[in-house]
Each structure stands twice: as C-alpha cells, then as structure tokens.
Design an enzyme around this catalytic site. Structure first.
Site, PDB file in Angstrom:
ATOM      1  N   HIS A 157      -9.959 -11.052  -4.677  1.00 33.13           N
ATOM      2  CA  HIS A 157      -8.905 -11.557  -3.785  1.00 33.13           C
ATOM      3  C   HIS A 157      -7.582 -11.739  -4.541  1.00 33.13           C
ATOM      4  CE1 HIS A 157     -12.144 -12.347  -0.917  1.00 33.13           C
ATOM      5  NE2 HIS A 157     -12.780 -12.948  -1.923  1.00 33.13           N
ATOM      6  N   GLU A 291       4.832   4.051  -8.241  1.00 30.46           N
ATOM      7  CA  GLU A 291       5.184   3.826  -6.844  1.00 30.46           C
ATOM      8  C   GLU A 291       5.208   5.148  -6.076  1.00 30.46           C
ATOM      9  OE1 GLU A 291       8.914   1.840  -7.166  1.00 30.46           O
ATOM     10  OE2 GLU A 291       8.066   0.086  -8.174  1.00 30.46           O
TER      11      GLU A 291
END
Length: 459
Positions: A157, A291
């Site tokens: 998480h 990216e």
C-alpha cells in the site's frame, strides 16, 4: 480499362482519393525485405514444382535481388498508385525483366503474401526482443549481486511493511521479465507458421509445395488450413498482448524509479545521461525517460485493443480491415527495442544510496512483525502477539520513539515473555537474515535466487 495489375475486370481507374486512403505502402514498406525474401522463396518453389523454368527463375530472382539492393541503399521509391508493397515490388520487377515478372504471382494471392510478410517480420524480430529482455535481466542480476546486503523498506500500500534486501526487490523484476521471455518464446511457435500456398483462401490448382516454401524461409511448417492461413492474426495479437504485459512490468519499475529518485526518498540517483532539466527551475533533475515509458505503455495497450477490435467481427477469410493490423505491431517493435536498451543502461549507471535506504528502516515501524513473531515463537497465539505489537507501536507513536527505543521494563508491561534478546531481533539486518523460507528476502535465500538466475546460462 484499368491499368492496375488487378484491373482486367474494371473499365476505368479508381478515384485518386480512394487510392490514397486505401493504399498501405506507407506502412507495409517496412516489410519490403520480407516481401522480397518471400517472393524469392515462392519463385524457387514454382521452379521446384515445374511451374516455371530455370531461366524464368533466374530472371525473377536476379530482378528481385536488384530491387532489394536498391531499396536498402535508398535508391528506390514506391508509389501509392501501386497500393501496397507487393504491387510496388511486382511493378518494379516488371520494369526490370518484362512480362516474365507476371509469372511470379502464379499460385499465390496478396492475401497469403501479406500474411507471409507479416509472419516473417515478427519471426525476424522476436529473437532480438527476447535477447534484449535477457540483457536487461543480466543487468538486474548484476546489480542484485552487488546489493544482497543493501537494506531497504519493503512496501505494501506504499507504506513501510518489512525490511528487505534491495537485491530481493530487484530479483522480483527479474522474475517478471522471465515470464515475459517465456511468453515471447511461446509466441514464436505461432509465428513460425507459413501461410504462403493458401492463395486467396481456397488453395490453388497448381501442383505447389508449401512445405518446400516453408522450409526455404525457415518456418517450422505451413498452416493446415488455407482459410485460417490468410485470416489468422492470433500471432500478432499474442505479440501485442505479450508486449503489453512487458510494458506494464517496465512501467511499474519506472514508476518506482520516479519515486525512489525523488527528493522525498533519495534511494537512487539517475545518471545525467538519463535525466533532463527544467526550462524555468534550475534545480530540477527529472526522470523523463521513465515517465515517457509509462506513457508509451498506454500506447501499446491501445495497439492491442485496436487489433482485437478490428478482428472481433471479421467474417472469414480475408477482409480489407486487416490492412490495419500492422501499424500497431510495427510501432510496438520499434519502441520496445530502444526502451529495453535504455533501461538496461539506466539501471547500470544509476547510483544506489544505501545509507538512505538503511536510514529509512531505522526510523520506522517495519520491524513490528518481529515483535509478533518473537512472542508467537514463545507460544503466544499469533493474534494475541499481533495485538500486543500493535499496542506497542501506538505507545511509540505517542512517545515519539521507535520500538527499539522501548525499555525492557516498558515491554514487560505488555508481556513478560519479552527478554533482552528482543533487541537483536529488532535490528533490520537480523530481521532479514532470520527469513529463511524459500524465495524470501533472507540474504542467503536472495543469493540463491541470484545464483540460480546465473546458472540458467543466459544470465
């Protein structure tokens, strides 16, 4: 009468805009070498089967050889007026050797010809893609071997979970890539089929030998069914599916490189070779390539979806829709190769900030599971041990300290089972080393993973 090679049925030429829209030469020109190689093999099969003479074969092969040389030297221009790579090559061949060029298309159709070119295109490139993945795996294994005892937080998480070996983290990506290799290797099986000989869809009346042609081109065998041969694009869909999964793996890694290289983490620093700056903020060092890879992942997904959508309603056998099957595959091939090469070099040159990684697990509660395991090993039911560990974390948060800072007296307020040796168990390196289960983050187990990867031969 139309002057097209297929124009006997037509009394006039097609609308020019229609021809421009329908032409595929701007895309399938990338299969020019495959088209010529396929035509050479087809001509040899025609001669082998007694359909054309030795002299005709020599003229055709000589002409095709000239065309291939001129094309690869940049001395040949193709026209949309001839629609596709097949008609362009045949048109140039006719200019070179005259009417005998027309015999080349005996017992074949553009339907099985384009399928053949497409198979050859992928067949020729899959080994290169597999090799590039393996080279990237090599680099991950090398980096892992240097960082077996480099300690970092493991996350769930995106929260600190348990301390792990950085090498263990790297080897997780190695395993993902190994599955990618296996998927592309299986893709080779369905790419390694020859459709030539199916003609338009029903085969041919000529005494052809498709097994002979397949052998000349290095295919395992021809398709068993001529309708399937010209209409099948499963091999291309498999490729795009495999490429999508590969890109998903690479994108996940790139996302973490973006995170780990940020000011908040500082776990790694990319080489200047693979970073960019800002036009207004002089301090910036951006992981732009990572990216961009994340962005290109979506493009590859789009190519897969597009081909699936193209195929979903096509009646057998060939339809013009299939002209749209290649562009996404070509774009994916042309992106995957440099992406894998760049990532391999990027990982090889990046700096690993070991001290910063270690600091992160010394100022967190990722060792809380050690408390629970400690108590459980002494006979306390794990659920009770888990609750006590959680209460101790809450105590530390209230006091502004960490578990290793608590006194033994304080620990005894929660359980008399705690002894002085608990402080040893709370150390990150000890917590990691104590994990000896198969495939775990224990230093010994991680080294086994690395050694096994090296023993596979390619890494």
């Amino acid at each position: 009468m139309s002057e097209k090679l297929w124009g006997g049925r037509f009394s006039g030429d097609a609308n020019d805009l229609f021809l421009k829209l329908g032409a595929s030469i701007n895309v399938d020109i990338k299969m020019a070498n495959e088209d010529i190689d396929g035509s050479v093999a087809h001509a040899k099969m025609l001669n082998h089967s007694g359909i054309i003479t030795d002299d005709e074969l020599n003229q055709i092969v000589s002409g095709l050889s000239e065309i291939k040389t001129e094309f690869n030297n940049g001395d040949l221009e193709f026209s949309y007026q001839n629609e596709d790579i097949h008609m362009n090559v045949e048109s140039v061949l006719t200019e070179k050797i005259g009417p005998v060029a027309g015999k080349l298309h005996t017992a074949r159709s553009r339907n099985d010809q384009v399928a053949l070119d497409f198979h050859l295109y992928l067949k020729n490139r899959l080994p290169d893609i597999i090799s590039l993945i393996k080279k990237f795996q090599d680099e991950l294994v090398n980096l892992a071997d240097q960082n077996v005892k480099t300690i970092m937080p493991g996350y769930t998480h995106l929260q600190h979970a348990q301390p792990i070996s950085y090498a263990h983290y790297l080897m997780a990506y190695y395993e993902m890539l190994q599955r990618d290799v296996e998927r592309f290797e299986f893709n080779q099986k369905h790419t390694d089929l020859s459709p030539i000989g199916a003609a338009a869809l029903a085969g041919t009346t000529f005494p052809t030998d498709p097994h002979y042609t397949a052998g000349l081109l290095g295919f395992q065998k021809p398709y068993n069914n001529s309708i399937d041969a010209v209409s099948d694009r499963d091999f291309a869909i498999e490729f795009l599916s495999n490429a999508s999964i590969l890109m998903m793996h690479l994108s996940r890694l790139c996302e973490e490189i973006c995170l780990w290289s940020s000011y908040e983490f500082k776990y790694i620093e990319l080489s200047d070779e693979f970073s960019t700056g800002s036009s207004i903020m002089p301090q910036k060092k951006n992981p732009d390539m990572c990216e961009l890879i994340r962005g290109k992942t979506g493009v590859v997904y789009g190519h897969l979806t597009a081909l699936l959508a193209t195929m979903k309603s096509l009646p057998l056998a060939y339809n013009k829709d299939l002209q749209e099957d290649k562009d996404g595959v070509f774009d994916t091939v042309e992106n995957i190769a440099p992406i894998l090469t760049l990532l391999t070099e990027m990982v090889a040159t990046m700096k690993v900030n070991k001290d910063k990684m270690l600091e992160s697990v010394q100022t967190d509660f990722s060792n809380a599971t050690e408390l629970a395991d400690y108590l459980s090993a002494k006979g306390l039911p794990f659920r009770q041990a888990h609750r006590i560990a959680g209460e101790l974390v809450a105590e530390c948060i209230n006091q502004g300290c960490y578990l290793q800072d608590l006194s033994l007296e304080k620990l005894h307020n929660y359980s008399e089972l705690f002894e002085a040796d608990i402080y040893e168990d709370l150390k990150p390196d000890v917590a990691i080393q104590r994990r000896r289960s198969f495939g775990s983050t224990g230093f010994t187990e991680v080294q086994k993973q690395i050694n096994n990867a090296k023993l596979k031969g390619d890494h």
